[in-house]
Design a protein around this motif. Structure first.
Motif, mmCIF file in Angstrom:
data_model
loop_
_atom_site.group_PDB
_atom_site.id
_atom_site.type_symbol
_atom_site.label_atom_id
_atom_site.label_comp_id
_atom_site.label_asym_id
_atom_site.label_seq_id
_atom_site.Cartn_x
_atom_site.Cartn_y
_atom_site.Cartn_z
ATOM 1 N N GLU A 1 44.198 29.592 41.399
ATOM 2 C CA GLU A 1 43.655 30.600 42.320
ATOM 3 C C GLU A 1 43.697 32.000 41.709
ATOM 4 O O GLU A 1 44.452 32.862 42.115
ATOM 5 C CB GLU A 1 44.368 30.556 43.671
ATOM 6 C CG GLU A 1 44.180 29.226 44.360
ATOM 7 C CD GLU A 1 44.750 29.166 45.768
ATOM 8 O OE1 GLU A 1 45.080 30.219 46.346
ATOM 9 O OE2 GLU A 1 44.845 28.047 46.290
ATOM 10 N N THR A 2 42.833 32.195 40.731
ATOM 11 C CA THR A 2 42.705 33.515 40.115
ATOM 12 C C THR A 2 41.895 34.457 40.997
ATOM 13 O O THR A 2 41.988 35.665 40.836
ATOM 14 C CB THR A 2 41.994 33.424 38.758
ATOM 15 O OG1 THR A 2 40.649 32.979 38.955
ATOM 16 C CG2 THR A 2 42.741 32.491 37.813
ATOM 17 N N VAL B 1 43.586 37.881 49.238
ATOM 18 C CA VAL B 1 44.570 38.551 50.099
ATOM 19 C C VAL B 1 45.882 38.798 49.354
ATOM 20 O O VAL B 1 46.658 39.663 49.739
ATOM 21 C CB VAL B 1 44.843 37.756 51.400
ATOM 22 C CG1 VAL B 1 43.580 37.684 52.245
ATOM 23 C CG2 VAL B 1 45.361 36.371 51.100
ATOM 24 N N LYS B 2 46.126 38.047 48.276
ATOM 25 C CA LYS B 2 47.345 38.218 47.481
ATOM 26 C C LYS B 2 47.209 39.341 46.454
ATOM 27 O O LYS B 2 48.163 39.687 45.783
ATOM 28 C CB LYS B 2 47.682 36.912 46.756
ATOM 29 C CG LYS B 2 47.941 35.748 47.689
ATOM 30 C CD LYS B 2 48.110 34.461 46.901
ATOM 31 C CE LYS B 2 48.195 33.270 47.821
ATOM 32 N NZ LYS B 2 48.246 32.012 47.062
ATOM 33 N N LYS B 3 46.003 39.869 46.307
ATOM 34 C CA LYS B 3 45.724 40.951 45.352
ATOM 35 C C LYS B 3 46.103 40.574 43.924
ATOM 36 O O LYS B 3 46.808 41.296 43.233
ATOM 37 C CB LYS B 3 46.426 42.248 45.755
ATOM 38 C CG LYS B 3 46.117 42.707 47.151
ATOM 39 C CD LYS B 3 44.675 43.101 47.272
ATOM 40 C CE LYS B 3 44.391 43.633 48.679
ATOM 41 N NZ LYS B 3 43.056 43.382 49.106
ATOM 42 N N VAL B 4 45.622 39.403 43.483
ATOM 43 C CA VAL B 4 45.923 38.939 42.135
ATOM 44 C C VAL B 4 44.760 39.117 41.158
ATOM 45 O O VAL B 4 44.927 38.904 39.966
ATOM 46 C CB VAL B 4 46.361 37.452 42.130
ATOM 47 C CG1 VAL B 4 47.619 37.258 42.932
ATOM 48 C CG2 VAL B 4 45.237 36.549 42.599
ATOM 49 N N CYS B 5 43.586 39.507 41.643
ATOM 50 C CA CYS B 5 42.426 39.571 40.752
ATOM 51 C C CYS B 5 42.574 40.671 39.714
ATOM 52 O O CYS B 5 43.262 41.660 39.925
ATOM 53 C CB CYS B 5 41.136 39.778 41.541
ATOM 54 S SG CYS B 5 40.948 41.408 42.272
ATOM 55 N N GLN B 6 41.922 40.444 38.578
ATOM 56 C CA GLN B 6 41.868 41.462 37.540
ATOM 57 C C GLN B 6 41.093 42.660 38.090
ATOM 58 O O GLN B 6 40.161 42.502 38.855
ATOM 59 C CB GLN B 6 41.122 40.916 36.310
ATOM 60 C CG GLN B 6 41.778 39.747 35.659
ATOM 61 C CD GLN B 6 42.955 40.178 34.802
ATOM 62 O OE1 GLN B 6 43.099 41.326 34.449
ATOM 63 N NE2 GLN B 6 43.797 39.222 34.472
ATOM 64 N N LYS B 7 41.464 43.849 37.685
ATOM 65 C CA LYS B 7 40.756 45.045 38.155
ATOM 66 C C LYS B 7 39.331 45.094 37.643
ATOM 67 O O LYS B 7 38.442 45.567 38.317
ATOM 68 C CB LYS B 7 41.505 46.317 37.752
ATOM 69 C CG LYS B 7 42.837 46.447 38.432
ATOM 70 C CD LYS B 7 42.652 46.635 39.916
ATOM 71 C CE LYS B 7 43.994 46.808 40.603
ATOM 72 N NZ LYS B 7 43.899 46.760 42.030
ATOM 73 N N GLU B 8 39.120 44.625 36.437
ATOM 74 C CA GLU B 8 37.780 44.651 35.867
ATOM 75 C C GLU B 8 37.135 43.278 35.982
ATOM 76 O O GLU B 8 37.814 42.262 36.009
ATOM 77 C CB GLU B 8 37.837 45.081 34.407
ATOM 78 C CG GLU B 8 38.278 46.511 34.240
ATOM 79 C CD GLU B 8 38.206 46.965 32.794
ATOM 80 O OE1 GLU B 8 37.462 46.344 32.003
ATOM 81 O OE2 GLU B 8 38.899 47.926 32.477
#
Length: 128
Positions: A53-54, A63-70
């Motif tokens: 779950e990337t 909702v966990k705010k794990v995504c890469q910023k870019e």
């Protein structure tokens, strides 16, 4: 193309040559995607992302705010930095990819040779 969903900046780039092959698992929540992720991760020709779950292609559900910023190829490939050269498949599993608005277009643009595996469940049976 530039888009800004949530706090994540999207910078799309089209790949002309794809050296790695990618398999993306999506589907309904609670459809055994974790089990399938574990089983496929054990295959010698598959290197799984460093986390299940990337949310890379399903940022609106992060909702966990794990995504890469870019949002670019280098950011996606950072989930596979541990993979050995010669591994046939890079494997990522985020069930919500199936529901993400621009996921199909984003995947096509960033990883045009990607294969997909989707798990579906009967919504009525899921109630019980």
């Amino acid at each position: 193309m530039h888009r800004k969903p949530g706090n994540c900046t999207r910078i799309m780039e089209r790949r002309t040559v794809n050296q790695e092959q990618y398999l993306i698992l999506g589907g309904a929540p609670k459809s055994a995607s974790t089990s399938l992720f574990r089983y496929l991760s054990e295959h010698p020709q598959i290197c799984a992302a460093n986390r299940k779950e990337t949310y890379f292609f399903a940022r609106e559900f992060d909702v966990k705010k794990v995504c890469q910023k870019e949002f670019n190829l280098a950011a996606f490939q950072s989930y596979f930095s541990h993979c050995k050269a010669g591994t046939t498949w890079r494997f990522e599993a985020t069930p919500y990819t199936l529901y993400a608005g621009a996921a199909a277009e984003d995947i096509r643009n960033l990883l045009p040779q990607t294969k997909f595996l989707f798990i579906f469940r009967d919504p009525v049976n899921r109630l019980f």
